[in-house]
Design a protein around this motif. Structure first.
Motif, PDB file in Angstrom:
ATOM      1  N   SER A   1       0.812  -1.218   0.000  1.00  0.00           N
ATOM      2  CA  SER A   1       0.000   0.000   0.000  1.00  0.00           C
ATOM      3  C   SER A   1       0.848   1.273   0.000  1.00  0.00           C
ATOM      4  CB  SER A   1      -0.942   0.002   1.198  1.00  0.00           C
ATOM      5  OG  SER A   1      -0.187  -0.031   2.391  1.00  0.00           O
ATOM      6  N   SER A   2       2.011   1.219   0.651  1.00  0.00           N
ATOM      7  CA  SER A   2       2.830   2.426   0.749  1.00  0.00           C
ATOM      8  C   SER A   2       3.836   2.547  -0.395  1.00  0.00           C
ATOM      9  CB  SER A   2       3.555   2.459   2.092  1.00  0.00           C
ATOM     10  OG  SER A   2       4.357   1.312   2.234  1.00  0.00           O
ATOM     11  N   LEU A   3       3.783   1.595  -1.339  1.00  0.00           N
ATOM     12  CA  LEU A   3       4.683   1.678  -2.495  1.00  0.00           C
ATOM     13  C   LEU A   3       3.947   2.282  -3.680  1.00  0.00           C
ATOM     14  CD1 LEU A   3       6.420  -1.829  -2.299  1.00  0.00           C
ATOM     15  CD2 LEU A   3       7.332   0.352  -1.528  1.00  0.00           C
ATOM     16  N   SER A   4       4.609   3.210  -4.342  1.00  0.00           N
ATOM     17  CA  SER A   4       4.023   3.886  -5.498  1.00  0.00           C
ATOM     18  C   SER A   4       4.613   3.288  -6.773  1.00  0.00           C
ATOM     19  CB  SER A   4       4.335   5.379  -5.411  1.00  0.00           C
ATOM     20  OG  SER A   4       4.383   5.953  -6.683  1.00  0.00           O
ATOM     21  N   LEU A   5       3.730   2.782  -7.655  1.00  0.00           N
ATOM     22  CA  LEU A   5       4.207   2.145  -8.890  1.00  0.00           C
ATOM     23  C   LEU A   5       4.967   3.119  -9.795  1.00  0.00           C
ATOM     24  CD1 LEU A   5       4.399  -0.493 -10.484  1.00  0.00           C
ATOM     25  CD2 LEU A   5       2.212   0.053 -11.540  1.00  0.00           C
ATOM     26  N   PRO A   6       4.454   4.344 -10.029  1.00  0.00           N
ATOM     27  CA  PRO A   6       5.231   5.276 -10.868  1.00  0.00           C
ATOM     28  C   PRO A   6       6.628   5.535 -10.298  1.00  0.00           C
ATOM     29  CG  PRO A   6       3.003   6.087 -10.596  1.00  0.00           C
ATOM     30  CD  PRO A   6       3.136   4.907  -9.676  1.00  0.00           C
ATOM     31  N   MET A   7       6.713   5.671  -8.957  1.00  0.00           N
ATOM     32  CA  MET A   7       8.013   5.901  -8.325  1.00  0.00           C
ATOM     33  C   MET A   7       8.930   4.692  -8.509  1.00  0.00           C
ATOM     34  SD  MET A   7       8.415   8.871  -7.237  1.00  0.00           S
ATOM     35  CE  MET A   7       7.217  10.165  -7.548  1.00  0.00           C
ATOM     36  N   LEU A   8       8.372   3.487  -8.359  1.00  0.00           N
ATOM     37  CA  LEU A   8       9.174   2.274  -8.543  1.00  0.00           C
ATOM     38  C   LEU A   8       9.690   2.181  -9.981  1.00  0.00           C
ATOM     39  CD1 LEU A   8       7.162  -0.469  -6.597  1.00  0.00           C
ATOM     40  CD2 LEU A   8       9.381   0.483  -5.974  1.00  0.00           C
ATOM     41  N   LEU A   9       8.852   2.552 -10.946  1.00  0.00           N
ATOM     42  CA  LEU A   9       9.264   2.499 -12.346  1.00  0.00           C
ATOM     43  C   LEU A   9      10.360   3.527 -12.646  1.00  0.00           C
ATOM     44  CD1 LEU A   9       5.758   1.980 -14.039  1.00  0.00           C
ATOM     45  CD2 LEU A   9       7.578   0.282 -13.789  1.00  0.00           C
ATOM     46  N   LEU A  10      10.206   4.748 -12.109  1.00  0.00           N
ATOM     47  CA  LEU A  10      11.260   5.769 -12.236  1.00  0.00           C
ATOM     48  C   LEU A  10      12.572   5.251 -11.657  1.00  0.00           C
ATOM     49  CD1 LEU A  10       9.863   9.290 -11.161  1.00  0.00           C
ATOM     50  CD2 LEU A  10      10.473   8.498 -13.443  1.00  0.00           C
ATOM     51  N   PHE A  11      12.467   4.673 -10.457  1.00  0.00           N
ATOM     52  CA  PHE A  11      13.647   4.165  -9.763  1.00  0.00           C
ATOM     53  C   PHE A  11      14.317   3.048 -10.566  1.00  0.00           C
ATOM     54  CE2 PHE A  11      15.679   1.511  -6.426  1.00  0.00           C
ATOM     55  CZ  PHE A  11      16.545   2.464  -5.923  1.00  0.00           C
ATOM     56  N   PHE A  12      13.484   2.151 -11.116  1.00  0.00           N
ATOM     57  CA  PHE A  12      14.009   1.019 -11.904  1.00  0.00           C
ATOM     58  C   PHE A  12      14.780   1.526 -13.126  1.00  0.00           C
ATOM     59  CE2 PHE A  12      13.545  -2.194 -15.254  1.00  0.00           C
ATOM     60  CZ  PHE A  12      14.081  -3.301 -14.619  1.00  0.00           C
ATOM     61  N   VAL A  13      14.176   2.462 -13.875  1.00  0.00           N
ATOM     62  CA  VAL A  13      14.848   3.009 -15.062  1.00  0.00           C
ATOM     63  C   VAL A  13      16.137   3.733 -14.649  1.00  0.00           C
ATOM     64  CG1 VAL A  13      14.621   4.619 -17.011  1.00  0.00           C
ATOM     65  CG2 VAL A  13      12.679   3.202 -16.353  1.00  0.00           C
ATOM     66  N   GLY A  14      16.068   4.451 -13.516  1.00  0.00           N
ATOM     67  CA  GLY A  14      17.253   5.140 -12.996  1.00  0.00           C
ATOM     68  C   GLY A  14      18.385   4.178 -12.678  1.00  0.00           C
ATOM     69  N   ILE A  15      18.051   3.043 -12.061  1.00  0.00           N
ATOM     70  CA  ILE A  15      19.078   2.055 -11.708  1.00  0.00           C
ATOM     71  C   ILE A  15      19.678   1.425 -12.966  1.00  0.00           C
ATOM     72  CG2 ILE A  15      19.500  -0.165 -10.552  1.00  0.00           C
ATOM     73  CD1 ILE A  15      19.238   2.158  -8.612  1.00  0.00           C
ATOM     74  N   VAL A  16      18.834   1.173 -13.967  1.00  0.00           N
ATOM     75  CA  VAL A  16      19.342   0.644 -15.249  1.00  0.00           C
ATOM     76  C   VAL A  16      20.335   1.652 -15.855  1.00  0.00           C
ATOM     77  CG1 VAL A  16      18.719   0.031 -17.630  1.00  0.00           C
ATOM     78  CG2 VAL A  16      17.348  -0.835 -15.724  1.00  0.00           C
ATOM     79  N   ALA A  17      19.990   2.945 -15.782  1.00  0.00           N
ATOM     80  CA  ALA A  17      20.893   3.987 -16.288  1.00  0.00           C
ATOM     81  C   ALA A  17      22.209   4.017 -15.507  1.00  0.00           C
ATOM     82  CB  ALA A  17      20.206   5.351 -16.249  1.00  0.00           C
ATOM     83  N   TRP A  18      22.133   3.876 -14.168  1.00  0.00           N
ATOM     84  CA  TRP A  18      23.360   3.817 -13.343  1.00  0.00           C
ATOM     85  C   TRP A  18      24.211   2.603 -13.716  1.00  0.00           C
ATOM     86  CZ3 TRP A  18      25.291   7.849 -11.471  1.00  0.00           C
ATOM     87  CH2 TRP A  18      24.612   8.762 -10.672  1.00  0.00           C
ATOM     88  N   LEU A  19      23.546   1.488 -14.029  1.00  0.00           N
ATOM     89  CA  LEU A  19      24.271   0.267 -14.401  1.00  0.00           C
ATOM     90  C   LEU A  19      25.037   0.493 -15.707  1.00  0.00           C
ATOM     91  CD1 LEU A  19      24.825  -2.699 -13.700  1.00  0.00           C
ATOM     92  CD2 LEU A  19      22.690  -3.302 -14.827  1.00  0.00           C
ATOM     93  N   ILE A  20      24.370   1.101 -16.705  1.00  0.00           N
ATOM     94  CA  ILE A  20      25.031   1.423 -17.980  1.00  0.00           C
ATOM     95  C   ILE A  20      26.204   2.381 -17.718  1.00  0.00           C
ATOM     96  CG2 ILE A  20      24.722   2.567 -20.227  1.00  0.00           C
ATOM     97  CD1 ILE A  20      21.718   1.651 -20.034  1.00  0.00           C
ATOM     98  N   TYR A  21      25.940   3.388 -16.865  1.00  0.00           N
ATOM     99  CA  TYR A  21      26.977   4.364 -16.499  1.00  0.00           C
ATOM    100  C   TYR A  21      28.180   3.675 -15.839  1.00  0.00           C
ATOM    101  CZ  TYR A  21      28.926   8.704 -14.503  1.00  0.00           C
ATOM    102  OH  TYR A  21      29.747   9.752 -14.145  1.00  0.00           O
ATOM    103  N   GLY A  22      27.903   2.709 -14.981  1.00  0.00           N
ATOM    104  CA  GLY A  22      28.960   1.951 -14.312  1.00  0.00           C
ATOM    105  C   GLY A  22      29.866   1.229 -15.303  1.00  0.00           C
ATOM    106  N   PHE A  23      29.244   0.662 -16.363  1.00  0.00           N
ATOM    107  CA  PHE A  23      30.043   0.012 -17.416  1.00  0.00           C
ATOM    108  C   PHE A  23      30.872   1.057 -18.167  1.00  0.00           C
ATOM    109  CE2 PHE A  23      27.066  -3.580 -16.903  1.00  0.00           C
ATOM    110  CZ  PHE A  23      27.968  -4.637 -16.949  1.00  0.00           C
ATOM    111  N   LEU A  24      30.244   2.197 -18.511  1.00  0.00           N
ATOM    112  CA  LEU A  24      30.931   3.242 -19.279  1.00  0.00           C
ATOM    113  C   LEU A  24      32.084   3.860 -18.487  1.00  0.00           C
ATOM    114  CD1 LEU A  24      27.824   5.030 -20.879  1.00  0.00           C
ATOM    115  CD2 LEU A  24      29.481   3.586 -22.061  1.00  0.00           C
TER     116      LEU A  24
END
Lengths: 86, 86
Positions: free
Chosen positions: B33-56
């Motif tokens: 109930s206290s988790l927001s789906l839009p926020m989780l999706l933003l966070f997920f895409v952000g982490i994927v971007a950090w992962l790509i950044y980590g490789f670069l």
């Protein structure tokens, strides 16, 4: 800005944006029951370490993201200690 | 391992460790109930971007931390969609 930092800044904005609503919600509701102080402290020290790492890796994206998040984490610790007393 | 990566791995362990209890708590309680789906999706895409950044940026610490966190974020999205239906 090169393409690496564009990806980094995208990541920084997204993960920081996902964290701020928690700070706002905690500030408004003053409900800190679901926040764990030891976890917040671990997280705070971790973010400080990421910030140092960002400087060592010469990464503007990491410095930006972790500078904002270290303040957010500090505020959550402050709220937990202050509101948790009641 | 050089001193920069020692700081990075310390950061990776601390921030990842601070995130896992949320995944465990959500899995056990099925309370999303206290988790927001839009926020989780933003966070997920952000982490994927950090992962790509980590490789670069050729950063083993960032690749490690974000590989674990991307799985955690995916699980929270899965829990939110699955448990949120009830």
């Amino acid at each position: 800005m090169n393409s690496t930092e564009i990806i980094g800044f995208t990541a920084a904005i997204l993960t920081t944006a996902a964290f701020l609503p928690q700070v706002y919600k905690t500030w408004k509701t003053r409900d800190v029951s679901s926040l764990s102080l030891p976890m917040l402290l671990l997280f705070f020290v971790g973010i400080v370490a990421w910030l140092i790492y960002g400087f060592l890796k010469d990464s503007p994206s990491m410095i930006l993201a972790n500078s904002i998040t270290v303040v957010s984490a500090f505020l959550l610790i402050y709220f937990k200690i202050t509101y948790g007393k009641k």
